[in-house]
Design a protein around this motif. Structure first.
Motif, PDB file in Angstrom:
ATOM      1  N   LEU A 136      -5.494 -16.837   0.837  1.00  0.00           N
ATOM      2  CA  LEU A 136      -6.294 -16.811  -0.503  1.00  0.00           C
ATOM      3  C   LEU A 136      -7.503 -17.470   0.448  1.00  0.00           C
ATOM      4  N   VAL A 137      -8.592 -16.340   0.181  1.00  0.00           N
ATOM      5  CA  VAL A 137      -9.986 -16.782   0.847  1.00  0.00           C
ATOM      6  C   VAL A 137     -11.007 -17.575   0.422  1.00  0.00           C
ATOM      7  N   ASP A 138     -11.032 -17.495  -1.414  1.00  0.00           N
ATOM      8  CA  ASP A 138     -11.803 -18.067  -2.327  1.00  0.00           C
ATOM      9  C   ASP A 138     -11.270 -17.988  -3.222  1.00  0.00           C
ATOM     10  N   VAL A 139     -12.141 -18.238  -4.561  1.00  0.00           N
ATOM     11  CA  VAL A 139     -11.478 -18.977  -5.652  1.00  0.00           C
ATOM     12  C   VAL A 139     -13.562 -18.486  -6.567  1.00  0.00           C
ATOM     13  N   GLY A 140     -13.028 -18.224  -7.785  1.00  0.00           N
ATOM     14  CA  GLY A 140     -14.380 -17.847  -8.694  1.00  0.00           C
ATOM     15  C   GLY A 140     -15.027 -19.158  -9.375  1.00  0.00           C
ATOM     16  N   ARG A 156     -14.715 -23.696 -17.577  1.00  0.00           N
ATOM     17  CA  ARG A 156     -14.810 -21.881 -17.370  1.00  0.00           C
ATOM     18  C   ARG A 156     -13.717 -21.080 -16.948  1.00  0.00           C
ATOM     19  N   GLY A 157     -12.237 -21.407 -16.719  1.00  0.00           N
ATOM     20  CA  GLY A 157     -10.919 -21.587 -16.400  1.00  0.00           C
ATOM     21  C   GLY A 157     -11.446 -20.286 -15.026  1.00  0.00           C
ATOM     22  N   TYR A 158     -10.295 -19.697 -15.081  1.00  0.00           N
ATOM     23  CA  TYR A 158     -10.215 -18.708 -14.211  1.00  0.00           C
ATOM     24  C   TYR A 158     -11.137 -17.118 -13.887  1.00  0.00           C
ATOM     25  N   ASP A 159     -11.643 -16.976 -12.660  1.00  0.00           N
ATOM     26  CA  ASP A 159     -12.468 -15.840 -13.095  1.00  0.00           C
ATOM     27  C   ASP A 159     -11.767 -15.045 -11.742  1.00  0.00           C
ATOM     28  N   TYR A 160     -11.703 -15.108 -10.602  1.00  0.00           N
ATOM     29  CA  TYR A 160     -11.334 -14.345  -9.878  1.00  0.00           C
ATOM     30  C   TYR A 160     -10.578 -15.037  -8.584  1.00  0.00           C
ATOM     31  N   ALA A 161      -9.274 -14.056  -7.298  1.00  0.00           N
ATOM     32  CA  ALA A 161      -8.928 -15.085  -6.259  1.00  0.00           C
ATOM     33  C   ALA A 161      -9.121 -13.837  -5.701  1.00  0.00           C
ATOM     34  N   SER A 162     -10.410 -14.150  -4.361  1.00  0.00           N
ATOM     35  CA  SER A 162     -10.555 -13.320  -3.221  1.00  0.00           C
ATOM     36  C   SER A 162      -9.055 -13.119  -2.148  1.00  0.00           C
ATOM     37  N   LEU A 163      -8.259 -12.261  -1.790  1.00  0.00           N
ATOM     38  CA  LEU A 163      -7.416 -11.936  -1.846  1.00  0.00           C
ATOM     39  C   LEU A 163      -7.696 -10.866  -0.017  1.00  0.00           C
ATOM     40  N   ARG A 164      -7.417 -11.992   0.856  1.00  0.00           N
ATOM     41  CA  ARG A 164      -7.673 -10.840   1.713  1.00  0.00           C
ATOM     42  C   ARG A 164      -6.280 -10.234   2.769  1.00  0.00           C
ATOM     43  N   LEU A 165      -5.874  -8.862   2.881  1.00  0.00           N
ATOM     44  CA  LEU A 165      -4.660  -8.657   3.402  1.00  0.00           C
ATOM     45  C   LEU A 165      -4.581  -8.181   4.911  1.00  0.00           C
ATOM     46  N   TRP A 166      -3.494  -9.259   5.656  1.00  0.00           N
ATOM     47  CA  TRP A 166      -3.463  -8.665   6.956  1.00  0.00           C
ATOM     48  C   TRP A 166      -2.504  -8.756   7.446  1.00  0.00           C
ATOM     49  N   LYS A 167      -2.993  -7.878   8.618  1.00  0.00           N
ATOM     50  CA  LYS A 167      -1.346  -7.653   9.305  1.00  0.00           C
ATOM     51  C   LYS A 167      -1.602  -8.438  10.784  1.00  0.00           C
ATOM     52  N   TYR A 168      -0.126  -8.716  10.801  1.00  0.00           N
ATOM     53  CA  TYR A 168       0.133  -9.793  12.081  1.00  0.00           C
ATOM     54  C   TYR A 168       0.417  -9.105  13.475  1.00  0.00           C
ATOM     55  N   VAL A 169      -0.647  -9.407  14.684  1.00  0.00           N
ATOM     56  CA  VAL A 169      -0.292  -9.272  15.425  1.00  0.00           C
ATOM     57  C   VAL A 169      -0.286 -10.135  16.627  1.00  0.00           C
ATOM     58  N   SER A 170       0.961  -9.787  17.433  1.00  0.00           N
ATOM     59  CA  SER A 170       1.631 -10.989  18.268  1.00  0.00           C
ATOM     60  C   SER A 170       0.428 -10.618  19.719  1.00  0.00           C
ATOM     61  N   TYR A 171       0.304 -12.181  19.674  1.00  0.00           N
ATOM     62  CA  TYR A 171      -0.728 -12.738  21.165  1.00  0.00           C
ATOM     63  C   TYR A 171      -1.956 -12.066  21.063  1.00  0.00           C
ATOM     64  N   ALA A 172      -2.145 -11.833  19.487  1.00  0.00           N
ATOM     65  CA  ALA A 172      -3.347 -11.334  19.770  1.00  0.00           C
ATOM     66  C   ALA A 172      -4.008 -12.143  18.038  1.00  0.00           C
TER      67      ALA A 172
END
Length: 140
Positions: free
Chosen positions: A122-126, A76-92
């Protein structure tokens, strides 16, 4: 920029992730606060990118660009990559800034409007379990 030049740029950048001119997100002006370029070698979820500091000096969107995308699913080949953007938070727990599916092009997260240290995961691969991306550009 040709595929050959992107591959060469990715190889030269290697792990050092050099930042230099090239393709910019549609919503980012030439005054983007920062950027870096790299490649991805056979990531599987959950894998994290390198981290970067956004001082929120500009109103530019944060965007992630992929070119030369492959997965381990030969049929099937490459379909998508689910990407999540995060902000680092110290001690939380780190703060989730949104998830987007990258279909081998640009994904924009808008202007996080929040200074700090960021990364994407990377959260998920299609199709398949792994992805390999020849050219990655992150701009903010």
């Amino acid at each position: 920029m040709s595929t050959r030049r992107r591959k060469a740029a990715g190889l030269l950048a290697g792990v050092a992730l050099l930042g230099f001119g090239g393709i910019t997100p549609a919503n980012a002006g030439v005054t983007a606060e920062g950027q870096f370029e790299s490649e991805i070698k056979w990531w599987t979820a959950p894998t994290e990118s390198r981290r970067w500091s956004d001082n929120n000096d500009t109103w530019d969107y944060t965007g992630i660009y992929f070119a030369g995308c492959r997965s381990d699913d030969d049929y099937r080949g490459y379909d998508y990559a689910s990407l999540r953007l995060w902000k680092y938070v110290s001690y939380a727990p780190d703060r989730n800034k949104g998830t987007r599916d990258n279909h081998c092009g640009w994904v924009d997260y808008g202007d996080p409007d929040d200074a700090g240290t960021y990364y994407f995961s990377l959260v998920d691969v299609g199709n398949g379990d792994y992805i390999e991306i020849d050219y990655v550009k992150v701009a903010w």
